[in-house]
Design a protein around this motif. Structure first.
Motif, mmCIF file in Angstrom:
data_model
loop_
_atom_site.group_PDB
_atom_site.id
_atom_site.type_symbol
_atom_site.label_atom_id
_atom_site.label_comp_id
_atom_site.label_asym_id
_atom_site.label_seq_id
_atom_site.Cartn_x
_atom_site.Cartn_y
_atom_site.Cartn_z
ATOM 1 N N ILE A 26 36.536 -11.794 39.086
ATOM 2 C CA ILE A 26 36.577 -10.558 38.314
ATOM 3 C C ILE A 26 35.849 -9.489 39.120
ATOM 4 O O ILE A 26 35.266 -9.783 40.163
ATOM 5 C CB ILE A 26 35.892 -10.701 36.936
ATOM 6 N N SER A 27 35.873 -8.278 38.634
ATOM 7 C CA SER A 27 35.199 -7.200 39.334
ATOM 8 C C SER A 27 33.715 -7.202 38.989
ATOM 9 O O SER A 27 33.303 -7.762 37.976
ATOM 10 C CB SER A 27 35.822 -5.864 38.949
ATOM 11 N N GLN A 28 32.937 -6.572 39.851
ATOM 12 C CA GLN A 28 31.494 -6.563 39.633
ATOM 13 C C GLN A 28 31.091 -5.888 38.324
ATOM 14 O O GLN A 28 30.246 -6.413 37.592
ATOM 15 C CB GLN A 28 30.809 -5.914 40.846
ATOM 16 N N PRO A 29 31.684 -4.734 37.968
ATOM 17 C CA PRO A 29 31.282 -4.141 36.698
ATOM 18 C C PRO A 29 31.562 -5.054 35.507
ATOM 19 O O PRO A 29 30.772 -5.092 34.562
ATOM 20 C CB PRO A 29 32.122 -2.865 36.624
ATOM 21 N N PHE A 40 25.246 -9.971 41.989
ATOM 22 C CA PHE A 40 26.310 -9.586 41.051
ATOM 23 C C PHE A 40 27.675 -9.595 41.723
ATOM 24 O O PHE A 40 28.644 -10.128 41.185
ATOM 25 C CB PHE A 40 26.032 -8.194 40.471
ATOM 26 N N GLY A 41 27.738 -9.003 42.913
ATOM 27 C CA GLY A 41 29.036 -8.904 43.580
ATOM 28 C C GLY A 41 29.621 -10.269 43.894
ATOM 29 O O GLY A 41 30.777 -10.551 43.577
ATOM 30 N N ARG A 42 28.796 -11.139 44.496
ATOM 31 C CA ARG A 42 29.312 -12.448 44.879
ATOM 32 C C ARG A 42 29.637 -13.290 43.649
ATOM 33 O O ARG A 42 30.634 -14.030 43.639
ATOM 34 C CB ARG A 42 28.298 -13.158 45.771
ATOM 35 N N ALA A 43 28.802 -13.174 42.629
ATOM 36 C CA ALA A 43 29.076 -13.919 41.401
ATOM 37 C C ALA A 43 30.402 -13.454 40.802
ATOM 38 O O ALA A 43 31.207 -14.265 40.345
ATOM 39 C CB ALA A 43 27.940 -13.728 40.398
ATOM 40 N N ALA A 44 30.623 -12.136 40.842
ATOM 41 C CA ALA A 44 31.879 -11.608 40.310
ATOM 42 C C ALA A 44 33.052 -12.169 41.105
ATOM 43 O O ALA A 44 34.070 -12.570 40.533
ATOM 44 C CB ALA A 44 31.871 -10.079 40.364
ATOM 45 N N ASP A 45 32.915 -12.206 42.420
ATOM 46 C CA ASP A 45 33.964 -12.790 43.248
ATOM 47 C C ASP A 45 34.228 -14.230 42.825
ATOM 48 O O ASP A 45 35.372 -14.651 42.647
ATOM 49 C CB ASP A 45 33.549 -12.776 44.725
ATOM 50 N N ALA A 46 33.141 -14.979 42.682
ATOM 51 C CA ALA A 46 33.280 -16.384 42.329
ATOM 52 C C ALA A 46 34.015 -16.540 41.009
ATOM 53 O O ALA A 46 34.730 -17.520 40.795
ATOM 54 C CB ALA A 46 31.908 -17.046 42.256
#
Lengths: 297, 297
Positions: A28-31, A19-25
DNA sequence: CCATACGATAAGATTTGCTTATGCTGACAC
DNA sequence: GTGTCAGCATAAGCAAATCTTATCGTATGG
């Protein structure tokens, strides 16, 4: 409703498994990503990923959905790429209407020049009389007209390109002065040969000779300039030829082409398009090519 | 970024040729649709529709884009339809791990029953010892295990399905009372034949006989129950057979199957899955089918 | 047992998108 | 010509979707 954004986020999640890395990609933020994925799962009605202590793994359905999502995104990318390719001015399809007294004389030099100048442009040419192509223009079946101006229709914008002077085509052995002046007098007792009703050139010739259509109800209506020239060559009368046609039609040794004295009568050749056409600003460039083609002809 | 909503609105506009009616079809107001179309055109960098006094008409590029938009939407529809088909519990792929002392005896009746109960389910079966399939479960390579409980791993949830009693398999002509009681004493001077290291059944049999693995370092490790039964039939010793295996393995006329006296020792057969598995709630239904299959066998 | 990693949740801010009201332009009728 | 109508654009205010930061809960690994 499903959103493309959700598919994009899910695609990133599927590829990165985190989730975190996908959000970075996705920048956007992880939540934010978590919420969108949750929403996507709710809409589809099934879990797509399994949240595990260290990262995520896709469910069987999730793998299939990820594949389909990638397909959707590829198609969207194709769509935008296609659009970008179309941002080139004068690219894609263009339906052009041309009148019969221009088409045969200008198109042979115009078409190669257009191909060369606007390689992305695909022309669809329709040859018909002014009224016909004007109606088709207003219908939206045509995008642009190449014809004799003026045409009197609101909702249509026009661009004058050049004047096309008339010459008098007379049978060999006539007694017309050179240059010819005062046509109405000259033709007083002669037959003026004209194209059939509906051709703008007919009306222009009548105007030049200061005649009304009804003055010569006996005039034969030829369907092409080539026929008119044949008729002149056979001594059946006189006609007016636009200069543009001379190269092609004026070669007969049985006719004389007599230039007309100042002020030389001419027709205005130009372009016409719907005022509402979003391509309007491109047509000037199109017109430039037409002018170039005329000099070449 | 381009949105699906814009494609949907544009599709309606392309089909209806009218901002107002398209807006109605999308159940929004006309300005809302206008804004989205304008935004879409801005993103794509080219005009898609020509705004005309009475309605709209698509540009050449607009027609192509409309076609592609319809394609995208169709693919999205496919995706959601596919997801809906997957909302059926226990549909799609499921990777099942089964231990060797269960697989040959339960699967023949279980598989047809599963096919019948969950026709949309595609099973992927992997047979290996408890440690192996447990690791694969945690890896995510397997979704569900059918094995002997308990297994002692946090992060794994289990469901007990039924008890599978042990029987004593003895060579013909033995002097074991019927039913057999006090196994440790009975087997004091006999050879207890066991599966090779790693099989949970080996550990269970040792436990039932109150032996430690090291007590009988000389015990041969067979790789299948069928081999063990052959060894018993040849008088090489005794073994414990799970009831489930009797139908298949206990047919030899050279062995006696002796039931064990209360409290009858047994192994617990059940399911196991990752605590995090989103399919968790479906596995109870799966378990019911396993129970049914056992009765049939 | 503590520290860490990971995803979920909560609350508040921002952006996006929508609605109603109004403006502008061309078409059509009298 | 002049008025009216149809059709899309524009403006302003409001609602909903979306994002952010901060925090929590839980499993993992030393």
């Amino acid at each position: 409703m499903l959103t493309l954004r959700q598919l994009r986020y899910f695609d990133a999640l599927a590829r990165l498994g985190h989730f975190g890395r996908a959000a970075d990609a996705c920048a956007i933020s992880q939540p934010a990503l978590s919420m969108q994925i949750r929403d996507l799962e709710a809409r589809l009605g099934l879990p797509l990923v399994e949240r595990r202590p260290n990262g995520v793994c896709l469910t069987a359905a999730g793998r299939d959905i990820a594949e389909r999502a990638a397909g959707v995104m590829a198609e969207v990318r194709d769509l935008t790429d296609f659009a970008k390719s179309r941002t080139i001015p004068l690219s894609g399809d263009l339906s052009l209407g041309v009148i019969p007294s221009i088409a045969p004389y200008l198109l042979p030099s115009l078409l190669p020049l257009l191909r060369q100048t606007f390689p992305e442009l695909t022309l669809n040419i329709h040859e018909a009389q002014t009224d016909t192509i004007t109606a088709e223009l207003l219908d939206g079946r045509l995008d642009l007209l190449l014809l004799a101006l003026p045409i009197d229709t609101a909702a249509i914008d026009t661009l004058h390109l050049f004047d096309d002077p008339f010459l008098l085509a007379a049978p060999k052995g006539h007694n017309v002065p050179h240059p010819a002046r005062c046509l109405p007098d000259l033709l007083q007792d002669e037959q003026l040969l004209l194209l059939e009703e509906g051709h703008c050139l007919r009306d222009q010739a009548l105007a030049v000779c200061a005649l009304r259509n009804t003055d010569r109800t006996d005039t034969f209506g030829a369907s092409t300039l080539a026929t008119l020239v044949q008729m002149v060559a056979n001594g059946m009368g006189f006609t007016l030829l636009p200069e543009m046609a001379v190269q092609v039609e004026g070669r007969s040794s049985d006719i004389d082409l007599v230039p007309l004295a100042d002020p030389v009568p001419s027709r205005s050749v130009g372009l016409a398009w719907r005022k509402s056409s979003p391509l309007a600003q491109d047509f000037a460039a199109f017109g430039d090519v037409v002018k170039k083609a005329r000099k070449k002809a």
